[in-house]
Design a protein around this motif. Structure first.
Motif, PDB file in Angstrom:
ATOM      1  N   VAL A  23      60.020  45.199  41.253  1.00 45.99           N
ATOM      2  CA  VAL A  23      58.436  44.941  40.952  1.00 45.99           C
ATOM      3  C   VAL A  23      58.137  43.402  40.078  1.00 45.99           C
ATOM      4  CG1 VAL A  23      57.084  45.127  38.556  1.00 45.99           C
ATOM      5  CG2 VAL A  23      58.310  47.427  39.439  1.00 45.99           C
ATOM      6  N   GLU A  24      59.158  42.471  39.324  1.00 46.40           N
ATOM      7  CA  GLU A  24      59.219  41.053  39.295  1.00 46.40           C
ATOM      8  C   GLU A  24      59.192  40.240  40.587  1.00 46.40           C
ATOM      9  OE1 GLU A  24      60.556  43.648  35.633  1.00 46.40           O
ATOM     10  OE2 GLU A  24      61.407  43.318  37.720  1.00 46.40           O
ATOM     11  N   PRO A  63      59.552  34.552  29.820  1.00 45.55           N
ATOM     12  CA  PRO A  63      60.797  34.132  29.654  1.00 45.55           C
ATOM     13  C   PRO A  63      61.893  35.312  29.222  1.00 45.55           C
ATOM     14  CG  PRO A  63      59.940  32.895  27.959  1.00 45.55           C
ATOM     15  CD  PRO A  63      58.851  33.935  28.398  1.00 45.55           C
ATOM     16  N   PHE A  64      63.289  34.677  30.504  1.00 45.45           N
ATOM     17  CA  PHE A  64      64.422  34.959  30.131  1.00 45.45           C
ATOM     18  C   PHE A  64      64.305  37.279  31.338  1.00 45.45           C
ATOM     19  CE2 PHE A  64      65.072  32.382  26.876  1.00 45.45           C
ATOM     20  CZ  PHE A  64      65.775  31.289  28.200  1.00 45.45           C
ATOM     21  N   THR A  65      63.180  37.244  31.461  1.00 44.92           N
ATOM     22  CA  THR A  65      63.366  38.814  31.889  1.00 44.92           C
ATOM     23  C   THR A  65      64.018  38.646  33.510  1.00 44.92           C
ATOM     24  OG1 THR A  65      60.526  38.949  31.700  1.00 44.92           O
ATOM     25  CG2 THR A  65      61.452  40.223  33.539  1.00 44.92           C
ATOM     26  N   ARG A  66      64.503  40.115  33.106  1.00 42.37           N
ATOM     27  CA  ARG A  66      65.499  40.444  34.729  1.00 42.37           C
ATOM     28  C   ARG A  66      64.552  40.658  35.587  1.00 42.37           C
ATOM     29  NH1 ARG A  66      67.536  44.319  37.314  1.00 42.37           N
ATOM     30  NH2 ARG A  66      69.636  43.943  37.981  1.00 42.37           N
ATOM     31  N   HIS A  93      74.588  34.986  31.009  1.00 40.92           N
ATOM     32  CA  HIS A  93      73.483  35.202  32.000  1.00 40.92           C
ATOM     33  C   HIS A  93      71.780  35.159  30.914  1.00 40.92           C
ATOM     34  CE1 HIS A  93      71.447  37.415  36.130  1.00 40.92           C
ATOM     35  NE2 HIS A  93      71.562  35.546  35.866  1.00 40.92           N
ATOM     36  N   PHE A  94      71.946  35.319  29.970  1.00 51.07           N
ATOM     37  CA  PHE A  94      70.905  35.522  29.020  1.00 51.07           C
ATOM     38  C   PHE A  94      70.309  37.341  29.425  1.00 51.07           C
ATOM     39  CE2 PHE A  94      71.576  31.308  28.872  1.00 51.07           C
ATOM     40  CZ  PHE A  94      71.242  30.613  27.951  1.00 51.07           C
ATOM     41  N   ASN A  95      70.398  37.860  29.928  1.00 48.22           N
ATOM     42  CA  ASN A  95      70.697  39.204  29.916  1.00 48.22           C
ATOM     43  C   ASN A  95      70.549  40.705  29.020  1.00 48.22           C
ATOM     44  OD1 ASN A  95      70.237  42.026  30.861  1.00 48.22           O
ATOM     45  ND2 ASN A  95      71.317  41.928  33.076  1.00 48.22           N
ATOM     46  N   ASP A  96      69.830  40.620  28.050  1.00 49.32           N
ATOM     47  CA  ASP A  96      69.781  41.252  27.139  1.00 49.32           C
ATOM     48  C   ASP A  96      70.299  43.333  27.200  1.00 49.32           C
ATOM     49  OD1 ASP A  96      67.141  41.616  27.425  1.00 49.32           O
ATOM     50  OD2 ASP A  96      66.788  41.216  25.638  1.00 49.32           O
ATOM     51  N   SER A  97      69.858  43.419  28.571  1.00 47.20           N
ATOM     52  CA  SER A  97      70.600  45.477  28.448  1.00 47.20           C
ATOM     53  C   SER A  97      71.340  45.647  28.051  1.00 47.20           C
ATOM     54  CB  SER A  97      69.722  45.228  30.283  1.00 47.20           C
ATOM     55  OG  SER A  97      71.069  44.671  30.601  1.00 47.20           O
TER      56      SER A  97
END
Length: 632
Positions: free
Chosen positions: A368-369, A361-364, A535-539
Motif C-alpha cells: 500500500v505504501e 517517519p519510520f513507516t515500514r 532498521h527502525f522497524n518496530d513491528s
C-alpha cells in the motif's frame, strides 16, 4: 585497508587448447572473492597457458615486474609428468624460496591423501610479489590455498615492508600488548584460551529470562545513528522511511474526475434527453468542450470532466435515443434519474492534497505504501540504511555442504538457514563461512568480519566445552561487553549477546548455539528483533492462543516447541500439532513448523500439559500448512 591483489595462472595443455574447461582457475577466483576467506582479496589478472616453461615464465615475470599482483597463484603442472614444468619455471624466476609455505601445503594435503607426497609444488618471492604453485585439480588447489590463507596477509606485509602491520601481527604472536590486526587490543596470550585445565566448570554468567534478554537487546540497539540512503521505488518494499516522512508532490486526483462510466451533465437540466457532444477517455487531457443546457459528455471512470459539469450519471441510469448514421456514435440519450450536485465526481485533491503528509517517519513500506508513494509522484525515496549483517559458523566438525563427508564431520546447515531467514525478512547478509575451533583462526575471522558488518551472528562455541572459545576471545581480545551469556529457555540456553567498539563504531555480536534447531529458534527470538531495531522497524511478533493436540512433559526451563498451527471452522482457536521429538539437533522437525509454542517451566503443581490445554504460540511463518500432518 587495501585488498591483496591476486593473479591466477592456469597451466594446462588441454585447457589452453579448449579441449577441457578450466575449473581450478575460476575456483580460486571464487575462493579469493568470497568474504569467508581470512584476507581481503581482489583478482588483478588471470591467464591460461600450455605446459611450456618459457610461457609460464613470461607471465610470472610480467605480473611481478610490472607490479600487477601481490600474490601469483599457479595451478597445474606440479606432478611427475614429462610436461609438468611449473616448479622449474618458477625456480628460474624467483629470487628467494619460501619453503615453509610449500611444506605446510604438503602436510595439509597428506592428511587428506597419501598421494599428495607426489606434488613438487614450490613457492618463492620475486621482487615484491609472492609466487605460489598449487596443484592442478580444483579440489586440491582449494585445499592447499586454504591451508596457507591465514598467513598470506602477513607474508604480503613482510614483502611490501609494511612495518606497522608487521609489528601489529608480531605483537599478537609474541604476546605483547599491542593491536590485533587493525583494530583490536589485548593483554593476554590468546593461546591460553585453549588450556583445557583452566576452563570454568560452571558458567559465570547469570541465567536471565527471554524477556530480560530482549529488553537488553532493544536497549543496546536503540542508541544508534540514523543513516539514510536513497533507493528507487521499485526497491523500497520492506524498507523503513527516514525520519522526514512523506508529503504528497501533487493533488490526488489532480483534476475533477469521473467515478463511473457514464455522462457528465448539468444537474439543473434534471431528467430528460441530452445531446451527446463527445466522449472523454481516462488518461486524456481535459476536454475543451463546454457544456450547455441540454448537452452532455460521455466519460469513462477516472476521466477528467468539463469544468461546467456538476454531476456524472452512470450509464446504467440512461438509455440510447438515437445514434449516428454509421451506427458508431451516440447522438442523443435520455437521463432516467434526477441527478444530484456533485454526484459521482471526485474533486481535485479529495483523496490527497498537495503538500499534505501521507506517510509518517519510520513507516515500514509495504504494498500500500509503495502505491501511495507512486501516486504522490515519487520515483525515489529516502529510507533508513539496512544494517550490515555477517554470518559465521564455528566448529572443527563442520564441513561445507556438497563435499564428500569426512569421518567425524557434519554438514554446516546453520549459515544457509540463517541467511535464508534474514532474506525472508528483508535483510541481506555476508557469508563468512566456517572457522575452526582455533584461537588465532577465530580471532582473524572475527576481526575481518567486524571490519565489514554492523552485526556479527555466530553459531557454536558458546557452551561449556573445552573448545568453546568465543566468549573469552570476545572479552579479552576484542574488549567486548557481554551483556548476557545464558538465557533461561529450551532450546538456546547458551545464547550470548555482546557489543564492542571498532574504530569508533558500535558493533553487535549475537552468538547462537551450534545445534541447528537451537540456532533457528534463537534467531527468531533474538536476531530478528535486533536487526529490526537497527532498521527502525518496530513491528512486534504475532502471538496468539492455541489449543494443544497432544500432551507435553514440561521442562525445568520455559520451552519453545516447534508446532504446526491449523485452523478450521469448528474451533475458535487454532489447533497446535507437535512436529515430533523436540531435540535441538533435529532440524527435520522444523519442516513445516509455522509457530513456536511457548510452554511454561515445570513446577511442583504443573508438570504436564494435556491435549486440549491452551498455550501462547508465536508465529514464525505465515504459510498455511497444507501437507498431511504425520503424528510421530
Amino acid at each position: 585497508m587495501a585488498p591483496i591483489r591476486f593473479a591466477i595462472l592456469t597451466v594446462s595443455d588441454t585447457c589452453a587448447s579448449g579441449e577441457k574447461i578450466d575449473e581450478s582457475g575460476p575456483g580460486l577466483r571464487e575462493f579469493i572473492n568470497n568474504a569467508e576467506n581470512t584476507f581481503q582479496g581482489e583478482i588483478s589478472s588471470t591467464a591460461i597457458v600450455q605446459d611450456v616453461e618459457v610461457s609460464i615464465m613470461k607471465y610470472l615475470i610480467q605480473w611481478s615486474d610490472q607490479n600487477i599482483a601481490d600474490v601469483i597463484l599457479t595451478t597445474g603442472g606440479t606432478g611427475f609428468s614429462e610436461r609438468d614444468v611449473t616448479p622449474e619455471a618458477t625456480k628460474r624466476v624467483i629470487h628467494k624460496e619460501t619453503p615453509g609455505l610449500s611444506l605446510n601445503m604438503l602436510m595439509s594435503s597428506l592428511k587428506i591423501t597419501p598421494m599428495a607426497i607426489l606434488s613438487r609444488a614450490i613457492s618463492g618471492i620475486r621482487y615484491k610479489t609472492l609466487i605460489i604453485n598449487l596443484p592442478g585439480s580444483h579440489k586440491a588447489a582449494i585445499e592447499c590455498l586454504t591451508a596457507i590463507a591465514p598467513v598470506i596477509p602477513h607474508a604480503v606485509d613482510l614483502i611490501l615492508d609494511n612495518k606497522a602491520k608487521v609489528k601489529d601481527t608480531h605483537n599478537i604472536l609474541q604476546h605483547n600488548i599491542g593491536t590485533c590486526l587493525h583494530h583490536v587490543s589485548y593483554t593476554e596470550n590468546p593461546m591460553s584460551f585453549e588450556n583445557v585445565t583452566t576452563r570454568l566448570r560452571e558458567s559465570s554468567f547469570p541465567m536471565i529470562s527471554v524477556a530480560e534478554a530482549l529488553r537488553i537487546i532493544r536497549f543496546e540497539s536503540s542508541t544508534k545513528d540514523i543513516k539514510v540512503e536513497i533507493v528507487n521505488l521499485k526497491e523500497a518494499y520492506g524498507r523503513i522511511l527516514s525520519e522526514e516522512g512523506i508529503c504528497s508532490n501533487c493533488d490526488l486526483p489532480p483534476f475533477r474526475a469521473s467515478m463511473k462510466d457514464g455522462y457528465a451533465v448539468l444537474t439543473s437540466d434534471g431528467k430528460g434527453k441530452r445531446t451527446v457532444l463527445c466522449g472523454v477517455k481516462a488518461g486524456t487531457a481535459p476536454t475543451l468542450v463546454s457544456l450547455k443546457s441540454g448537452t452532455c459528455v460521455r466519460v469513462n471512470t477516472g476521466a477528467p470532466i468539463p469544468d461546467e459539469a456538476t454531476a456524472v450519471v452512470q450509464v446504467e441510469d440512461t438509455k440510447l435515443v438515437s445514434k449516428s448514421s454509421d451506427g458508431i456514435e451516440e447522438e442523443e440519450i435520455e437521463i432516467m434519474i434526477e441527478p444530484k450536485k456533485g454526484q459521482d465526481i471526485r474533486p481535485i485533491g479529495c483523496d490527497i492534497k498537495k503538500g499534505s503528509s501521507v506517510l509518517n517517519p519510520f513507516t515500514r513500506i509495504g504494498p500500500v505504501e509503495v502505491g501511495l508513494l507512486a501516486a504522490c509522484g515519487y520515483k525515489h525515496v529516502a529510507v533508513t540504511l539496512l544494517p550490515r549483517i555477517g554470518i559465521l559458523s564455528t566448529g572443527d566438525e563442520l564441513q561445507q555442504p556438497g563435499e564428500p563427508l569426512k569421518p567425524g564431520q557434519v554438514y554446516d546447515s546453520n549459515r544457509i538457514s540463517l541467511i535464508s531467514l534474514l532474506k525472508e525478512n528483508g535483510f541481506d547478509s555476508l557469508d563468512f563461512g566456517i572457522v575452526t575451533d582455533n584461537t588465532m583462526d577465530m580471532i582473524n575471522k572475527i576481526n575481518i568480519a567486524l571490519g565489514k558488518v554492523d552485526v556479527l551472528v555466530t553459531t557454536g562455541s558458546v557452551s561449556m566445552g573445552d573448545r568453546d572459545l568465543l566468549k573469552p576471545i570476545l572479552e579479552t581480545i576484542f574488549k567486548a561487553t557481554i551483556h548476557f551469556g545464558r538465557v533461561n529457555m529450551k532450546p538456546g540456553k547458551p545464547t550470548t549477546f555482546a557489543t564492542c567498539t571498532i574504530l569508533g563504531k558500535k558493533k553487535f555480536i549475537l552468538c547462537l548455539p551450534g545445534n541447528p534447531v537451537s540456532a533457528l529458534v534463537t534467531a527468531h527470538l533474538f536476531l530478528l528483533p535486533l536487526v529490526n531495531e537497527l532498521h527502525f522497524n518496530d513491528s512486534e511478533p504475532i502471538i496468539m492462543q492455541a489449543k494443544l493436540m497432544s500432551s507435553y512433559n514440561l521442562d525445568p526451563r520455559p520451552e519453545y516447541a516447534r508446532a504446526i498451527l491449523r485452523w478450521n471452522d469448528k474451533e475458535t482457536l487454532p489447533m497446535a500439532y507437535s512436529t515430533g521429538n523436540q531435540i535441538s539437533s533435529k532440524l527435520l522437525n522444523c519442516n513445516d513448523a509455522n509457530a513456536l509454542l511457548m510452554l511454561p517451566e515445570r513446577t511442583a503443581d504443573k508438570q504436564v500439559l494435556n491435549e486440549g490445554d491452551v498455550v501462547p504460540a508465536r508465529l514464525i511463518s505465515l504459510k498455511s500448512p497444507l501437507k498431511r500432518i504425520w503424528i510421530n
